[in-house]
Design a protein around this motif. Structure first.
Motif, short mmCIF file in Angstrom:
data_model
loop_
_atom_site.label_atom_id
_atom_site.label_comp_id
_atom_site.label_asym_id
_atom_site.label_seq_id
_atom_site.Cartn_x
_atom_site.Cartn_y
_atom_site.Cartn_z
N THR A 85 0.84 -1.20 0.00
CA THR A 85 0.00 0.00 0.00
C THR A 85 0.87 1.24 0.00
OG1 THR A 85 -1.71 -1.20 1.25
CG2 THR A 85 -1.87 1.19 1.21
N ALA B 226 -12.23 1.79 4.63
CA ALA B 226 -12.14 2.71 3.49
C ALA B 226 -11.87 1.90 2.22
CB ALA B 226 -11.03 3.73 3.73
N ILE C 14 -9.63 2.09 -1.40
CA ILE C 14 -8.49 2.74 -2.05
C ILE C 14 -8.55 2.37 -3.53
CG2 ILE C 14 -5.99 3.03 -2.09
CD1 ILE C 14 -5.91 2.08 0.80
N ASN D 128 -5.39 1.83 4.73
CA ASN D 128 -5.74 3.23 4.46
C ASN D 128 -4.91 4.18 5.31
OD1 ASN D 128 -7.47 5.27 3.18
ND2 ASN D 128 -8.34 5.54 5.22
N TYR E 127 -1.75 4.60 3.53
CA TYR E 127 -2.02 5.46 2.38
C TYR E 127 -2.04 6.93 2.81
CZ TYR E 127 -4.59 6.95 -1.86
OH TYR E 127 -4.99 7.56 -3.02
N LYS E 128 -2.71 7.23 3.91
CA LYS E 128 -2.78 8.61 4.41
C LYS E 128 -1.41 9.10 4.88
CE LYS E 128 -6.10 7.82 7.37
NZ LYS E 128 -7.12 8.05 8.42
#
Length: 851
Positions: A78, A322, A324, A389, A392-393
């Motif tokens: 990720t 979430a 993606i 997620n 990712y953030k």
């Protein structure tokens, strides 16, 4: 001198560009990509190590790890996906390529070694290089304890560390961890959310288990504190590690077996929960409701353990799920050929497809047709991207921080001359400062920012582990928690079916003592927690209208508790009523007295011309009978609900009518005495006490009582009064005397006249029979005085409506005594002995008595 100058120049040159000579074991990144700026990553693609003890006599060896962690491998990919996405995006860092170095280590020692390698900016195969090369930020690690071990050191170099999974509240300490950020909420909020969750379902008696490390101890300490504020009691609190001795696990299992609580809060990682549940399954300990922390509640590896059925129905908080976009195809396209130097990638591929990339006699050879599109496992699964997620953030946070630095408007916070920075001038400490102020929205629409402690907003989903299907746990979101809202609104439930312990649909009960119903209060059992209590009935006059009330509430002064003790009802109002037996009984005898008095009056009127009526002063007799009628009637004013007028009427009417009655009796007594004196030779006494004087005497005596009553009514009249002091459970509606002096003066005057009348009648008791009403008057006055002397203590001591009944009884008895003693003998002669009702008989009898 020349040689000395050359030596100094060499030293200065070396001081400007020092060489880095790494020591220790060679550490290479597992996954690596070149770029203009490098972001480091530390993950544990394998978990679980055998126990090691370091004696620090030599540099610790790199220790092998055992079990695959596909989830951690997905985290790393990720990160790679986010970096590739940013590199393609022309709106953020245009023309700049981000690279990465991702290390795969488990165990705090090896994770720390990887972090220090990233700080150095060197692979330890190189020597003599410049030391200034370093990563701009480090993403990871998933565990709180290893993150704490390297974040404290890395923070001294002002290099940002952004964790996606390290939740220990201790990491919010900016003094200890000045460069730490996280895209997952702190356990401070999760622990408090779990405490509210436990309280919401009424689980007031629970057990608590945790890791014996910083993550578990800090998290469970906060939870216990928050649970105490919610009124939840902890039966036991134990901690252990996956590496703890077997006898330690058995000890905790035995505690669970003998405990009475049926809910367990497990603040630990997936490794510890699997070890514990396996042992519980072997010992057939069932019927437990598990509450999990986010470290294990959604972990698919739970499906691999024997006792996974024991965890069905578990609930706990996890960060919100979430999507993606684009991550799925990216994961399906990964291939060992992309990273030929990665040892783990080779092992992963061989494990998934059960083939060998190298010649092997044990497994078949991989033929190159293997593709992850054909595989369904936790690596390719996209249904649960909660923590992916966060990765990712975190990557986007670093990119935005760098982007803000490169924009001139941000430079004032970094350099005094406000010139724009170049890419080569960016330092990690500048990225660190920029991270503190970022506020952006991800492509998926999620707002990202950090507070002053580097924490993200605390928003959770409440997860229910509902089943295990094909080696994967199935979870359902059944509620939400948002710490940014007011406390009463933070926790909410969805309208979905919840599966409880071991697949049951009924909410389990876990209390030390059953709930105390309304009408009772809780009394804590001595030496036990506050959740262990006895239910005590509320005393009379107090209520509890809620379940598990701590105290009973006193009812308002005009109300009293009902028989159940759960509500206040108006107090019973007590007064002598016509509707009750006592009131009916007294009213009946009052009317009987009126009937007898009227009958006697009628008899006297019919026989008014007969000698016995005329000889006994017929005018005073009729006035006496009229006043007795009023006495009987005035007793009726004492019955019924007291009002302002009835209170004033009953005592004044009683006082005046009785004085009128006694005045008539006194007049008759004086007439008897005067009449006897008049029969003596030469006596002229009757002219001084004729009919007019007799009437004036009665009026005079009655007028005195009228004046007393008038003063009483003017100065302090009787009034209706709600007496709440005599009885706690009811109100006595009575007539307050207003002035006790007025009341006792009225009674005293009546008593004075009665005593005076009794004395005169007693003196006249030996007069001739024909004139001798005195002995009947004496007897009637004796009854009258006896009744009213007895009335005084009875009046003072009688409670409630009985005081009124005593007063009515005294009025009736004294009235009947006067009526029967004075008039009954005469009626007997008039009706039954008419031969004695002649003038001859009267005169003859009188003559005989004189001689």
């Amino acid at each position: 001198m020349l040689i000395l100058k050359l030596l100094l120049m060499v030293l200065l040159t070396q001081a400007e560009k020092p060489d880095c000579t790494p020591q220790g074991h060679r550490v290479l990144p597992e996954l690596e990509k070149a770029g203009d700026l490098i972001i480091g990553g530390i993950f544990s693609f394998r978990t679980g190590q055998d126990g090691y003890t370091d004696y620090f006599t030599k540099i610790p060896e790199i220790r092998p790890c055992k079990d695959f962690s596909f989830r951690e491998f997905k985290f790393a990919h990720t990160m790679m996906f986010a970096i590739d996405e940013i590199n393609r995006d022309m709106d953020i860092l245009p023309g700049i390529k981000l690279g990465y170095k991702i290390y795969n280590d488990c165990g705090s020692t090896d994770i720390l070694r990887a972090a220090m390698t990233l700080v150095n900016g060197l692979e330890q195969s190189k020597t003599g290089s410049n030391c200034n090369k370093t990563v701009q930020a480090i993403i990871g690690h998933s565990g709180s304890t290893p993150t704490m071990s390297f974040a404290k050191i890395v923070g001294r170099f002002h290099i940002p560390v952004i964790s996606h999974f390290a939740t220990c509240a201790c990491l919010s300490n900016r003094k200890e961890y000045p460069s730490f950020f996280r895209t997952i909420p702190s356990d401070y909020y999760q622990s408090r959310a779990l405490a509210q969750l436990v309280r919401h379902f009424g689980w007031m008696w629970i057990g608590v288990l945790s890791n014996k490390n910083d993550y578990g101890i800090n998290g469970i300490t906060t939870f216990i504190s928050a649970a105490s504020e919610e009124g939840v009691c902890i039966e036991y609190s134990e901690a252990f590690e996956s590496t703890s001795p077997y006898h330690e696990i058995l000890r905790i299992v035995n505690i669970i077996r003998i405990s009475t609580s049926k809910v367990i809060m497990a603040f630990m990682s997936h490794r510890e929960i699997k070890i514990l549940v396996d042992e519980l399954y072997r010992q057939n300990i069932t019927g437990l409701q598990w509450i999990g922390s986010d470290a294990w509640i959604t972990d698919d590896s739970l499906a691999d353990i024997l006792g996974h059925t024991l965890l069905i129905g578990s609930i706990g908080f996890a960060v919100r799920n979430a999507q993606i976009p684009g991550l799925g195809p990216f994961l399906q396209d990964v291939n060992p050929s992309q990273f030929p130097n990665s040892i783990f990638f080779k092992d992963f591929w061989e494990h998934v497809f059960d083939c060998s990339l190298s010649p092997s006699e044990i497994k078949k050879r991989c033929n190159g047709s293997e593709n992850l599109r054909d595989v369904q496992n936790s690596f390719t699964d996209l249904t649960d991207l909660r923590f992916s997620n966060n990765i990712y953030k975190a990557v986007y946070a670093v990119a935005h921080a760098v982007n803000n630095i490169l924009s001139c408007e941000q430079n004032k916070s970094f350099i005094l001359n406000s010139t724009c920075l170049k890419l080569t001038e960016i330092k990690p400490w500048q990225v660190l400062n920029s991270l503190q102020s970022i506020n952006f929205t991800t492509p998926g629409g999620e707002n990202v920012f950090f507070d002053k402690n580097g924490d993200s907003p605390a928003r959770y989903e409440l997860i229910n582990l509902q089943s295990v299907n094909k080696g994967k746990i199935e979870v359902e979101t059944i509620g939400y928690y948002d710490a940014s809202l007011p406390k009463s609104q933070r926790f909410s439930m969805n309208n979905v079916q919840v599966v409880w312990r071991e697949g049951k649909n009924q909410v389990p009960v876990s209390v030390c003592s059953e709930s105390c119903p309304p009408g009772t209060r809780k009394a804590v059992q001595k030496g036990r927690p506050v959740c262990c209590y006895d239910c005590i009935l509320c005393p009379p006059g107090e209520i509890s209208n809620t379940t598990d009330s701590v105290d009973c509430l006193k009812c308002p002064i005009a109300q009293w508790s009902n028989t159940r003790g759960d509500s206040c009802i108006p107090k019973e109002i007590e007064f002598l009523s016509y509707a009750e037996i006592m009131g009916i009984f007294l009213a009946f005898f009052s009317l009987v007295g009126v009937f007898f008095t009227t009958s006697i009056m009628l008899i006297f009127y019919i026989y008014r011309s007969t000698p016995i009526v005329r000889a006994n002063n017929s005018e005073l007799s009729f006035l006496l009978l009229f006043s007795l009628t009023l006495c009987f009637l005035c007793s009726l004013t004492f019955i019924g609900r007291p009002t302002e007028w009835s209170c004033m009427l009953r005592h004044t009417a009683f006082g005046i009518t009785f004085v009128l009655c006694i005045s008539c009796v006194l007049g008759k007594t004086i007439v008897v005495l005067m009449a006897f004196k008049a029969t003596l030779p030469g006596s002229n006494v009757m002219k001084w006490f004729g009919p007019m004087q007799q009437k004036l005497c009665v009026i005079f005596f009655a007028l005195i009582q009228v004046l007393i009553c008038a003063f009483w009514l003017i100065l302090a009249p009787p009034f209706p009064y709600m007496n709440m002091n005599h009885y706690q459970e009811k109100i006595i509606l009575e007539c307050h005397l207003g002035s006790a002096i007025g009341f006792w003066t009225v009674l005293g005057y009546i008593g004075l006249l009665a005593v005076f009348c009794f004395i005169l009648a007693f003196l006249a008791r030996k007069l001739p029979d024909n004139f001798n009403e005195a002995k009947f008057i004496t007897f009637s006055m004796l009854i009258f005085c006896a009744v009213w002397i007895t009335f005084i203590p009875a009046y003072v001591s009688s409670p409630g409506k009985f005081i009124v009944a005593v007063e009515i009884f005294a009025i009736l008895v004294s009235s009947f005594g006067l009526l029967f003693c004075i008039f009954l003998p005469k009626c007997y002669i008039i009706l039954l002995k008419p031969e004695m009702n002649t003038k001859k008989h009267v005169m003859a009898k009188m003559s005989n008595d004189i001689h």
